[in-house]
Design a protein around this motif. Structure first.
Motif, PDB file in Angstrom:
ATOM      1  N   LEU A 299       5.794  -3.081   0.166  1.00 57.72           N
ATOM      2  CA  LEU A 299       4.594  -2.805   0.955  1.00 57.72           C
ATOM      3  C   LEU A 299       4.773  -1.577   1.839  1.00 57.72           C
ATOM      4  O   LEU A 299       3.859  -0.759   1.977  1.00 57.72           O
ATOM      5  CB  LEU A 299       4.238  -4.013   1.814  1.00 57.72           C
ATOM      6  N   LEU A 300       5.945  -1.437   2.436  1.00 55.60           N
ATOM      7  CA  LEU A 300       6.187  -0.300   3.333  1.00 55.60           C
ATOM      8  C   LEU A 300       6.167   1.015   2.554  1.00 55.60           C
ATOM      9  O   LEU A 300       5.600   2.014   3.013  1.00 55.60           O
ATOM     10  CB  LEU A 300       7.524  -0.478   4.050  1.00 55.60           C
ATOM     11  N   THR A 301       6.738   1.008   1.365  1.00 56.24           N
ATOM     12  CA  THR A 301       6.714   2.210   0.523  1.00 56.24           C
ATOM     13  C   THR A 301       5.294   2.520   0.072  1.00 56.24           C
ATOM     14  O   THR A 301       4.853   3.679   0.101  1.00 56.24           O
ATOM     15  CB  THR A 301       7.615   2.009  -0.714  1.00 56.24           C
ATOM     16  N   GLU A 302       4.561   1.476  -0.326  1.00 53.77           N
ATOM     17  CA  GLU A 302       3.184   1.651  -0.783  1.00 53.77           C
ATOM     18  C   GLU A 302       2.288   2.192   0.324  1.00 53.77           C
ATOM     19  O   GLU A 302       1.490   3.119   0.112  1.00 53.77           O
ATOM     20  CB  GLU A 302       2.633   0.318  -1.288  1.00 53.77           C
TER      21      GLU A 302
ATOM     22  N   LYS B 298       0.028   5.652   0.649  1.00 48.67           N
ATOM     23  CA  LYS B 298      -1.418   5.662   0.878  1.00 48.67           C
ATOM     24  C   LYS B 298      -1.799   6.445   2.130  1.00 48.67           C
ATOM     25  O   LYS B 298      -2.939   6.895   2.259  1.00 48.67           O
ATOM     26  CB  LYS B 298      -1.951   4.233   0.959  1.00 48.67           C
ATOM     27  N   ASN B 299      -0.854   6.598   3.039  1.00 46.35           N
ATOM     28  CA  ASN B 299      -1.095   7.398   4.238  1.00 46.35           C
ATOM     29  C   ASN B 299      -0.607   8.847   4.072  1.00 46.35           C
ATOM     30  O   ASN B 299      -0.510   9.585   5.051  1.00 46.35           O
ATOM     31  CB  ASN B 299      -0.414   6.752   5.444  1.00 46.35           C
ATOM     32  N   PHE B 300      -0.299   9.215   2.817  1.00 45.54           N
ATOM     33  CA  PHE B 300       0.105  10.590   2.474  1.00 45.54           C
ATOM     34  C   PHE B 300       1.357  11.031   3.233  1.00 45.54           C
ATOM     35  O   PHE B 300       1.485  12.194   3.636  1.00 45.54           O
ATOM     36  CB  PHE B 300      -1.053  11.572   2.719  1.00 45.54           C
ATOM     37  N   ILE B 301       2.276  10.083   3.431  1.00 44.58           N
ATOM     38  CA  ILE B 301       3.563  10.393   4.054  1.00 44.58           C
ATOM     39  C   ILE B 301       4.573  10.649   2.938  1.00 44.58           C
ATOM     40  O   ILE B 301       4.841   9.772   2.118  1.00 44.58           O
ATOM     41  CB  ILE B 301       4.044   9.230   4.941  1.00 44.58           C
ATOM     42  N   GLN B 302       5.122  11.849   2.906  1.00 45.93           N
ATOM     43  CA  GLN B 302       6.081  12.177   1.849  1.00 45.93           C
ATOM     44  C   GLN B 302       7.363  11.376   2.076  1.00 45.93           C
ATOM     45  O   GLN B 302       7.890  11.327   3.184  1.00 45.93           O
ATOM     46  CB  GLN B 302       6.391  13.671   1.836  1.00 45.93           C
ATOM     47  N   GLN B 303       7.855  10.774   1.008  1.00 44.44           N
ATOM     48  CA  GLN B 303       9.059   9.948   1.094  1.00 44.44           C
ATOM     49  C   GLN B 303      10.128  10.492   0.155  1.00 44.44           C
ATOM     50  O   GLN B 303       9.874  10.697  -1.028  1.00 44.44           O
ATOM     51  CB  GLN B 303       8.734   8.499   0.711  1.00 44.44           C
ATOM     52  N   THR B 304      11.305  10.703   0.689  1.00 46.48           N
ATOM     53  CA  THR B 304      12.409  11.197  -0.135  1.00 46.48           C
ATOM     54  C   THR B 304      13.612  10.259  -0.081  1.00 46.48           C
ATOM     55  O   THR B 304      14.617  10.525  -0.729  1.00 46.48           O
ATOM     56  CB  THR B 304      12.844  12.603   0.322  1.00 46.48           C
ATOM     57  N   GLU B 305      13.498   9.175   0.656  1.00 46.09           N
ATOM     58  CA  GLU B 305      14.566   8.181   0.746  1.00 46.09           C
ATOM     59  C   GLU B 305      14.147   6.938  -0.032  1.00 46.09           C
ATOM     60  O   GLU B 305      13.075   6.369   0.215  1.00 46.09           O
ATOM     61  CB  GLU B 305      14.818   7.839   2.218  1.00 46.09           C
ATOM     62  N   ASP B 306      14.968   6.526  -0.996  1.00 47.02           N
ATOM     63  CA  ASP B 306      14.551   5.426  -1.880  1.00 47.02           C
ATOM     64  C   ASP B 306      15.317   4.129  -1.670  1.00 47.02           C
ATOM     65  O   ASP B 306      15.226   3.218  -2.486  1.00 47.02           O
ATOM     66  CB  ASP B 306      14.637   5.862  -3.343  1.00 47.02           C
ATOM     67  N   SER B 307      16.058   4.006  -0.574  1.00 45.72           N
ATOM     68  CA  SER B 307      16.855   2.801  -0.357  1.00 45.72           C
ATOM     69  C   SER B 307      15.979   1.553  -0.240  1.00 45.72           C
ATOM     70  O   SER B 307      16.345   0.479  -0.722  1.00 45.72           O
ATOM     71  CB  SER B 307      17.737   2.947   0.889  1.00 45.72           C
ATOM     72  N   GLN B 308      14.802   1.686   0.403  1.00 43.89           N
ATOM     73  CA  GLN B 308      13.915   0.546   0.570  1.00 43.89           C
ATOM     74  C   GLN B 308      13.323   0.093  -0.768  1.00 43.89           C
ATOM     75  O   GLN B 308      13.379  -1.087  -1.117  1.00 43.89           O
ATOM     76  CB  GLN B 308      12.780   0.910   1.540  1.00 43.89           C
TER      77      GLN B 308
END
Length: 246
Positions: free
Chosen positions: A66-69, A73-83
């Protein structure tokens, strides 16, 4: 006597298990319900939940997904995939296909944001395999759109357009105006790059994308399609129209 004691112990264990089981966590379910219409509220809600306070592997995986999703949806770029890897590993272990499809999709999005395109494509293809098993056409449309975008970044225009055509059909089938406008815009840009003989087809696609984006008040898509039309009309020597959309 022994049988009676054993039965009593078994009953006590079942009652205890029923009372202590907290999954799915009510807070996570509430956050999930906010996800589509109020992603900013869902993000604020989820950020207040500490993973260490969650009592089960199921809840920690659900929270991670849910946190990643919601960040996506809030257009926050994510580069850390541990979660998201927590979610992937858990849903793989219990073979929950719908959640596998979603977790692989968002893992692919992170790989995309890392500019690791080969790995992103590999993960997206795994996601699409899961989505097909459960006939989740809406999710499949977004996965295909990402695959096509990655092909386009690699200048594999023919491969990209063939995937965009699949995406377009799914967007129409699912009545997803946002996805339809985006894919039409992308296909129009491919037509522009093919040359003058395709300008008419490009105009039809991008004008339709512009009208859809205006109808659903999607400002980022309106800007994107207006830019594409300005570029197209500039190349067609239609200065007035080019300036208007610019």
């Amino acid at each position: 006597m022994k049988a009676t004691v054993l039965a009593a112990l078994l009953l006590a264990y079942c009652i205890l298990a029923a009372c202590t089981r907290s999954s799915p966590n009510a807070q996570l379910v509430q956050a999930d319900s906010l996800m589509q219409k109020f992603p900013d509220s869902a993000l604020h809600f989820l950020e207040k939940i500490r993973p260490e306070d969650l009592n089960s592997l199921e809840d920690r995986a659900y929270h991670a997904l849910l946190l990643t999703e919601v960040k996506d949806k809030n257009f926050i770029q994510q580069t850390e995939d541990s979660q998201i890897r927590i979610a992937v590993q858990y849903y793989d272990s219990i073979k929950n296909i719908p959640m596998q499809a979603k977790s692989y999709y968002y893992w692919g999005c992170i790989r995309r944001d890392q500019n690791n395109h080969p790995e992103a494509l590999k993960i997206f293809f795994t996601a699409i395999a899961h989505a097909k098993k459960i006939s989740d056409n809406k999710l499949a449309g977004y996965i295909y759109n990402n695959i096509a975008n990655l092909y386009l970044l690699q200048r594999l225009n023919e491969q990209a357009d063939s995937i965009y055509q699949i995406t377009e059909r799914l967007a129409i089938q699912e009545k997803d105006s946002n996805l339809l406008a985006d894919v039409l815009s992308q296909r129009g840009m491919i037509d522009i790059n093919k040359g003058k003989e395709y300008y008419s087809e490009a105009e039809q696609k991008i004008l339709l994308a512009f009208k859809i984006s205006r109808h659903i008040a999607q400002r980022s898509l309106m800007a994107k399609t207006a830019y594409s039309l300005s570029l197209l009309y500039g190349r067609m020597n239609m200065g007035k129209e080019a300036v208007e959309f610019a």
